[in-house]
Design a protein around this motif. Structure first.
Motif, PDB file in Angstrom:
ATOM      1  N   ARG A 134     -13.686  -5.514  -8.237  1.00  0.00           N
ATOM      2  CA  ARG A 134     -12.715  -5.292  -9.312  1.00  0.00           C
ATOM      3  C   ARG A 134     -11.687  -4.230  -8.924  1.00  0.00           C
ATOM      4  NH1 ARG A 134     -16.184  -4.412 -12.936  1.00  0.00           N
ATOM      5  NH2 ARG A 134     -16.136  -2.146 -13.014  1.00  0.00           N
ATOM      6  N   GLU A 135     -12.145  -3.153  -8.308  1.00  0.00           N
ATOM      7  CA  GLU A 135     -11.241  -2.079  -7.917  1.00  0.00           C
ATOM      8  C   GLU A 135     -10.234  -2.538  -6.870  1.00  0.00           C
ATOM      9  OE1 GLU A 135     -10.757   1.323  -8.836  1.00  0.00           O
ATOM     10  OE2 GLU A 135     -11.659   0.366 -10.574  1.00  0.00           O
ATOM     11  N   ILE A 136     -10.701  -3.309  -5.902  1.00  0.00           N
ATOM     12  CA  ILE A 136      -9.800  -3.757  -4.839  1.00  0.00           C
ATOM     13  C   ILE A 136      -8.777  -4.752  -5.382  1.00  0.00           C
ATOM     14  CG2 ILE A 136      -9.664  -5.056  -2.670  1.00  0.00           C
ATOM     15  CD1 ILE A 136     -12.319  -3.736  -1.876  1.00  0.00           C
ATOM     16  N   VAL A 137      -9.205  -5.685  -6.215  1.00  0.00           N
ATOM     17  CA  VAL A 137      -8.261  -6.636  -6.808  1.00  0.00           C
ATOM     18  C   VAL A 137      -7.249  -5.898  -7.680  1.00  0.00           C
ATOM     19  CG1 VAL A 137      -8.003  -8.622  -8.347  1.00  0.00           C
ATOM     20  CG2 VAL A 137      -9.887  -8.565  -6.702  1.00  0.00           C
ATOM     21  N   ARG A 138      -7.712  -4.889  -8.414  1.00  0.00           N
ATOM     22  CA  ARG A 138      -6.801  -4.109  -9.263  1.00  0.00           C
ATOM     23  C   ARG A 138      -5.717  -3.433  -8.432  1.00  0.00           C
ATOM     24  NH1 ARG A 138      -6.051   0.943 -10.397  1.00  0.00           N
ATOM     25  NH2 ARG A 138      -7.835   1.598  -9.123  1.00  0.00           N
ATOM     26  N   LEU A 139      -6.083  -2.911  -7.273  1.00  0.00           N
ATOM     27  CA  LEU A 139      -5.112  -2.205  -6.429  1.00  0.00           C
ATOM     28  C   LEU A 139      -3.949  -3.103  -6.021  1.00  0.00           C
ATOM     29  CD1 LEU A 139      -7.464  -0.143  -4.091  1.00  0.00           C
ATOM     30  CD2 LEU A 139      -5.780   0.793  -5.683  1.00  0.00           C
ATOM     31  N   TYR A 140      -4.237  -4.395  -5.770  1.00  0.00           N
ATOM     32  CA  TYR A 140      -3.208  -5.266  -5.208  1.00  0.00           C
ATOM     33  C   TYR A 140      -2.663  -6.295  -6.195  1.00  0.00           C
ATOM     34  CZ  TYR A 140      -4.965  -2.974  -1.141  1.00  0.00           C
ATOM     35  OH  TYR A 140      -5.342  -1.995  -0.258  1.00  0.00           O
ATOM     36  N   HIS A 141      -3.318  -6.433  -7.371  1.00  0.00           N
ATOM     37  CA  HIS A 141      -2.836  -7.420  -8.342  1.00  0.00           C
ATOM     38  C   HIS A 141      -2.734  -6.877  -9.763  1.00  0.00           C
ATOM     39  CE1 HIS A 141      -2.871 -10.827  -5.555  1.00  0.00           C
ATOM     40  NE2 HIS A 141      -4.032 -10.395  -5.116  1.00  0.00           N
ATOM     41  N   GLY A 142      -3.237  -5.677 -10.010  1.00  0.00           N
ATOM     42  CA  GLY A 142      -3.138  -5.093 -11.337  1.00  0.00           C
ATOM     43  C   GLY A 142      -4.409  -5.256 -12.152  1.00  0.00           C
TER      44      GLY A 142
ATOM     45  N   VAL B  27       0.827  -1.203   0.000  1.00  0.00           N
ATOM     46  CA  VAL B  27       0.000   0.000   0.000  1.00  0.00           C
ATOM     47  C   VAL B  27       0.866   1.260   0.000  1.00  0.00           C
ATOM     48  CG1 VAL B  27      -1.816   1.270   1.206  1.00  0.00           C
ATOM     49  CG2 VAL B  27      -1.800  -1.229   1.270  1.00  0.00           C
ATOM     50  N   LEU B  28       1.859   1.306   0.875  1.00  0.00           N
ATOM     51  CA  LEU B  28       2.679   2.500   1.019  1.00  0.00           C
ATOM     52  C   LEU B  28       3.789   2.566  -0.018  1.00  0.00           C
ATOM     53  CD1 LEU B  28       3.070   2.576   4.915  1.00  0.00           C
ATOM     54  CD2 LEU B  28       1.350   3.731   3.499  1.00  0.00           C
ATOM     55  N   ASP B  29       4.240   3.784  -0.287  1.00  0.00           N
ATOM     56  CA  ASP B  29       5.369   4.018  -1.187  1.00  0.00           C
ATOM     57  C   ASP B  29       6.654   3.840  -0.385  1.00  0.00           C
ATOM     58  OD1 ASP B  29       7.378   4.970  -2.815  1.00  0.00           O
ATOM     59  OD2 ASP B  29       6.300   6.781  -3.426  1.00  0.00           O
ATOM     60  N   PRO B  30       7.465   2.819  -0.695  1.00  0.00           N
ATOM     61  CA  PRO B  30       8.685   2.574   0.089  1.00  0.00           C
ATOM     62  C   PRO B  30       9.628   3.766   0.107  1.00  0.00           C
ATOM     63  CG  PRO B  30       8.223   0.712  -1.360  1.00  0.00           C
ATOM     64  CD  PRO B  30       7.288   1.812  -1.760  1.00  0.00           C
ATOM     65  N   ALA B  31       9.654   4.526  -1.003  1.00  0.00           N
ATOM     66  CA  ALA B  31      10.573   5.653  -1.092  1.00  0.00           C
ATOM     67  C   ALA B  31      10.184   6.800  -0.159  1.00  0.00           C
ATOM     68  CB  ALA B  31      10.638   6.162  -2.536  1.00  0.00           C
ATOM     69  N   LYS B  32       8.925   6.813   0.284  1.00  0.00           N
ATOM     70  CA  LYS B  32       8.439   7.893   1.143  1.00  0.00           C
ATOM     71  C   LYS B  32       8.068   7.388   2.531  1.00  0.00           C
ATOM     72  CE  LYS B  32       6.602  10.457  -2.817  1.00  0.00           C
ATOM     73  NZ  LYS B  32       5.372  11.004  -3.443  1.00  0.00           N
ATOM     74  N   THR B  33       8.575   6.204   2.881  1.00  0.00           N
ATOM     75  CA  THR B  33       8.232   5.585   4.165  1.00  0.00           C
ATOM     76  C   THR B  33       9.501   5.304   4.952  1.00  0.00           C
ATOM     77  OG1 THR B  33       6.355   4.475   3.100  1.00  0.00           O
ATOM     78  CG2 THR B  33       6.980   3.707   5.299  1.00  0.00           C
TER      79      THR B  33
ATOM     80  N   PRO C 159      -4.692 -15.021  -3.884  1.00  0.00           N
ATOM     81  CA  PRO C 159      -4.782 -14.950  -5.352  1.00  0.00           C
ATOM     82  C   PRO C 159      -5.943 -14.049  -5.782  1.00  0.00           C
ATOM     83  CG  PRO C 159      -4.549 -17.231  -4.615  1.00  0.00           C
ATOM     84  CD  PRO C 159      -4.792 -16.405  -3.387  1.00  0.00           C
ATOM     85  N   PRO C 160      -5.838 -13.435  -6.953  1.00  0.00           N
ATOM     86  CA  PRO C 160      -6.879 -12.507  -7.409  1.00  0.00           C
ATOM     87  C   PRO C 160      -8.279 -13.124  -7.427  1.00  0.00           C
ATOM     88  CG  PRO C 160      -4.950 -12.363  -8.828  1.00  0.00           C
ATOM     89  CD  PRO C 160      -4.692 -13.499  -7.905  1.00  0.00           C
ATOM     90  N   GLY C 161      -8.396 -14.345  -7.921  1.00  0.00           N
ATOM     91  CA  GLY C 161      -9.706 -14.986  -7.997  1.00  0.00           C
ATOM     92  C   GLY C 161     -10.318 -15.217  -6.632  1.00  0.00           C
ATOM     93  N   GLU C 162      -9.496 -15.634  -5.676  1.00  0.00           N
ATOM     94  CA  GLU C 162      -9.973 -15.863  -4.321  1.00  0.00           C
ATOM     95  C   GLU C 162     -10.407 -14.538  -3.684  1.00  0.00           C
ATOM     96  OE1 GLU C 162     -10.657 -18.560  -1.045  1.00  0.00           O
ATOM     97  OE2 GLU C 162     -10.209 -18.882  -3.168  1.00  0.00           O
ATOM     98  N   MET C 163      -9.613 -13.501  -3.903  1.00  0.00           N
ATOM     99  CA  MET C 163      -9.937 -12.179  -3.358  1.00  0.00           C
ATOM    100  C   MET C 163     -11.250 -11.665  -3.940  1.00  0.00           C
ATOM    101  SD  MET C 163      -7.610  -8.682  -3.482  1.00  0.00           S
ATOM    102  CE  MET C 163      -6.437  -9.185  -2.218  1.00  0.00           C
ATOM    103  N   TYR C 164     -11.392 -11.778  -5.249  1.00  0.00           N
ATOM    104  CA  TYR C 164     -12.600 -11.296  -5.923  1.00  0.00           C
ATOM    105  C   TYR C 164     -13.825 -12.045  -5.417  1.00  0.00           C
ATOM    106  CZ  TYR C 164     -15.589  -9.564  -9.700  1.00  0.00           C
ATOM    107  OH  TYR C 164     -16.597  -8.956 -10.416  1.00  0.00           O
ATOM    108  N   GLY C 165     -13.729 -13.371  -5.350  1.00  0.00           N
ATOM    109  CA  GLY C 165     -14.863 -14.170  -4.907  1.00  0.00           C
ATOM    110  C   GLY C 165     -15.279 -13.848  -3.491  1.00  0.00           C
TER     111      GLY C 165
END
Length: 421
Positions: free
Chosen positions: A304-312, A121-127, A250-256
């Motif tokens: 869809r939005e949440i899976v996109r954030l963490y898996h693309g 979630v966080l930007d490593p360069a700013k953490t 996994p994306p599918g498990e998260m989405y479901g």
């Protein structure tokens, strides 16, 4: 200020930073700190404390982490404190009993895992990641006594959890009373401008303001975020309750999993766990209330939005397509894991379903497989199995299904196959 001027920009920043917040003490202080930071050309120092009492970070933790990310995107410095020292006490927030102390090995292992997962979630360069043992371990007894003198027992017992335990004659360890003071001292050591936490951390954050003030520092802004309900829609998201969405799933498990939440939580998840604009979320909420928008469609957007954030984007699209195929059209997914049974099962030529599920890695144990069969959660070639003692003939292509999302296909060695699965 005219619209679009600097004053409006600070108001906009405050709105962004407090989106979905449970409480802010105070918005006026936050605005003044933002203005001063801009005037002096320095970032605000924004603090989050995490005690590594468990190894996993789930979607509930990201509610606070995402707000920290907003501070980063506005140019501010985020400091994550790994509470390797305070974990020896354990945060009493929400506890009905004294925590059991963790050993050093468990704290160290959990700390490493936390540090890795927060950067989803966080930007490593700013953490900046620091450990509070750096300044708490060297404190001598005189310093601890001075720290204790900054509050009273009556003030500490104002905490809901302490008050409840006191009234019910439940033990309260003296070391637990030190926890809010030590967390407050973290803010002094860092000279924190802002501290974030869940709404269950309100007392600790307010105590930090008192400790800073007593030691001559300007009190930090305390910004708390709501506790996210889990998939059951009732209790807070927790791995121990099994109602969580893990960031590494996994994306599918998260989405479901996300598609299984109650309809009434959709806009809450959108607000706290996605970047969908708040005005759009409010419009969706009105449309659902008026019957113009099916909650299922809003839920699909959220998942869809949440899976996109963490898996693309690509993984989110594939997860959605698989869900539609399996759960709306009642089709088997195009790609099903294939399993060749162990030689012992092959010699038998047949198996009871719980042993077969374990052999196919669909369950962790035979006993879990038996329980799922009795609960009606297992299908073989599309037919529900209700008797855990029933024998199934092993044949090539036999399809096993557990729940809605887990599939496996039995493959027998030496069988000639054409046209894929």
């Amino acid at each position: 200020m005219e619209p679009g001027g600097e004053g409006d920009d600070f108001d906009r920043q405050v709105r962004l930073l407090t989106r979905g917040a449970a409480a802010v003490v105070s918005r006026e202080e936050l605005r003044r700190k933002l203005e001063r930071a801009a005037r002096e050309g320095r970032p605000l120092k924004v603090k989050l404390g995490l005690d590594p009492t468990s190894p996993d970070v789930h979607l509930g933790h990201t509610v606070v982490l995402r707000r920290l990310r907003t501070f980063q995107e506005l140019g501010h410095e985020v400091v994550v404190i790994v509470g390797d020292f305070t974990a020896r006490i354990g945060d009493p927030s929400g506890r009905s009993e004294t925590r059991k102390p963790l050993d050093e090995a468990a704290i160290e292992a959990n700390a490493r895992t936390y540090a890795e997962q927060v950067f989803r979630v966080l930007d490593p360069a700013k953490t900046r990641v620091v450990r509070n043992s750096t300044w708490l371990a060297p404190l001598d007894l005189a310093a601890v006594i001075r720290l204790c003198g900054m509050t009273t027992v009556a003030r500490i017992l104002e905490r809901d959890d302490f008050a409840k335990r006191f009234q019910e004659n439940q033990p309260i360890g003296l070391h637990e009373l030190l926890y809010p003071l030590l967390q407050g001292y973290d803010s002094v050591a860092l000279e924190a401008d802002v501290e974030l936490g869940g709404s269950d951390q309100t007392f600790n954050l307010m105590m930090a303001r008192e400790v800073q003030r007593a030691l001559g520092q300007e009190p930090e802004v305390a910004l708390t975020m709501p506790i996210l309900e889990g998939l059951d829609g009732v209790q807070k998201m927790s791995k121990s309750l099994g109602n969580y969405v893990g960031l590494t799933e996994p994306p599918g498990e998260m989405y479901g999993k996300l598609m299984s939440i109650p309809d009434g939580l959709v806009t809450r998840y959108l607000l706290l766990c996605t970047d969908v604009p708040q005005a759009q979320i409010e419009a969706m909420e009105r449309s659902m209330a008026a019957g113009r928008l099916n909650p299922r469609d809003a839920k699909a957007l959220m998942a869809r939005e949440i899976v996109r954030l963490y898996h693309g984007e690509e993984a989110a699209r594939a997860a959605e397509e698989r869900f539609l195929a399996v759960f709306r059209k009642h089709e088997v997914p195009g790609e099903v894991p294939e399993v060749v049974p162990a030689p012992g099962l092959l010699r038998e030529g047949e198996s009871d379903v719980p042993h077969l599920l374990a052999a196919a890695n669909l369950v962790a144990s035979v006993s879990e497989g038996r329980r799922l069969v009795l609960q009606g959660g297992v299908r073989v070639d599309g037919e529900r199995v209700e008797d855990p003692e029933a024998r199934v003939e092993l044949r090539d292509g036999l399809l096993l299904q557990v729940g809605r999302r887990r599939f496996a296909r039995i493959r027998l060695p030496g069988t000639r196959r054409e046209g894929g699965t």
